[in-house]
Scaffold this motif. Structure first.
Motif, PDB file in Angstrom:
ATOM      1  N   ARG A   5      -1.672 -43.785  44.944  1.00 21.14           N
ATOM      2  CA  ARG A   5      -0.480 -43.576  45.755  1.00 21.14           C
ATOM      3  C   ARG A   5       0.568 -42.727  45.032  1.00 21.14           C
ATOM      4  N   ILE A   6       0.796 -43.018  43.751  1.00 18.12           N
ATOM      5  CA  ILE A   6       1.768 -42.236  42.985  1.00 18.12           C
ATOM      6  C   ILE A   6       1.288 -40.790  42.867  1.00 18.12           C
ATOM      7  N   GLY A   7       0.026 -40.603  42.494  1.00 14.04           N
ATOM      8  CA  GLY A   7      -0.522 -39.262  42.331  1.00 14.04           C
ATOM      9  C   GLY A   7      -0.510 -38.463  43.612  1.00 14.04           C
ATOM     10  N   MET A  12       0.000 -34.884  42.250  1.00 20.26           N
ATOM     11  CA  MET A  12      -0.428 -34.781  40.863  1.00 20.26           C
ATOM     12  C   MET A  12      -1.930 -34.985  40.780  1.00 20.26           C
ATOM     13  N   ASP A  13      -2.534 -34.413  39.750  1.00 19.49           N
ATOM     14  CA  ASP A  13      -3.905 -34.795  39.413  1.00 19.49           C
ATOM     15  C   ASP A  13      -3.799 -36.181  38.782  1.00 19.49           C
ATOM     16  N   ASP A  43      -5.480 -35.450  27.674  1.00 12.96           N
ATOM     17  CA  ASP A  43      -4.095 -35.019  27.737  1.00 12.96           C
ATOM     18  C   ASP A  43      -3.497 -35.401  29.093  1.00 12.96           C
ATOM     19  N   TYR A  44      -2.586 -36.355  29.079  1.00 11.53           N
ATOM     20  CA  TYR A  44      -1.906 -36.795  30.300  1.00 11.53           C
ATOM     21  C   TYR A  44      -0.410 -36.617  30.136  1.00 11.53           C
ATOM     22  N   ASP A  45       0.273 -36.330  31.230  1.00  6.85           N
ATOM     23  CA  ASP A  45       1.734 -36.296  31.216  1.00  6.85           C
ATOM     24  C   ASP A  45       2.299 -37.715  31.273  1.00  6.85           C
TER      25      ASP A  45
END
Length: 179
Positions: A5-7, A12-13, A43-45
């Motif tokens: 839901r957030i993505g 966002m990916d 690597d994630y934000d």
């Protein structure tokens, strides 16, 4: 389901590693080993974690005055949560870390979900640990929106029989509940 839901909402990916029945503590440290560490080095934000409701049988524990993972009592919710945050920082140091404190489940069937109808001590401890580690959190258990609505009681309506839960007496949200 929160990741989806957030993505989706923010375009966002995203990766969802949620596993039904996973625990922070209680012997198997499933969240650390099977959800968090499986993506170590990627690597994630953002890395958003959630856990605790399935830890109801575990002891709450206390906040450690140490930052050394070997000093945490991972048989307790508190010690295991600190270990989870330690490994999140170790493996995703450039990502912004966040934690979702679970919603209330006052109508949970306690023959099936022992101890889940009052998780206040556990989740209060979770907030203290988030503050120690500098991890942003949203408190769905006892928190409120800016206009004073309770996430659990006004929005999810956990104290009523609604379509927000998979079944009566359940702790799991339905798609409508997540939405």
């Amino acid at each position: 389901s929160w990741a989806a839901r957030i993505g989706t909402w923010y375009r966002m990916d995203w990766t969802n590693n949620a596993v039904k029945g996973a625990t922070v503590s209680t012997l198997a440290d499933k969240i650390i080993r099977h959800q968090l560490m499986v993506n170590a080095g990627k690597d994630y934000d953002y890395v958003i974690m959630q856990g605790g409701i399935n830890d109801a049988p575990a002891q709450v524990g206390t906040v450690s005055d140490s930052w050394n993972v070997a000093d945490f009592d991972v048989t307790t919710y508190a010690g295991a949560l600190e270990a989870m945050f330690y490994y999140a920082y170790e493996n995703f140091g450039t990502a912004k870390l966040g934690y979702i404190i679970n919603y209330a489940t006052p109508n949970a069937d306690t023959t099936k979900w022992a101890g889940t109808n009052d998780m206040s001590a556990c989740f209060e401890m979770g907030k203290k640990i988030c503050e120690k580690w500098g991890i942003a959190y949203i408190d769905l258990y006892s928190g409120t929106t800016e206009d004073g609505k309770s996430y659990s009681y006004d929005i999810l309506q956990v104290d009523k029989a609604t379509e927000n839960f998979a079944d009566a007496g359940e702790i799991l949200l339905s798609a409508a509940g997540y939405d």
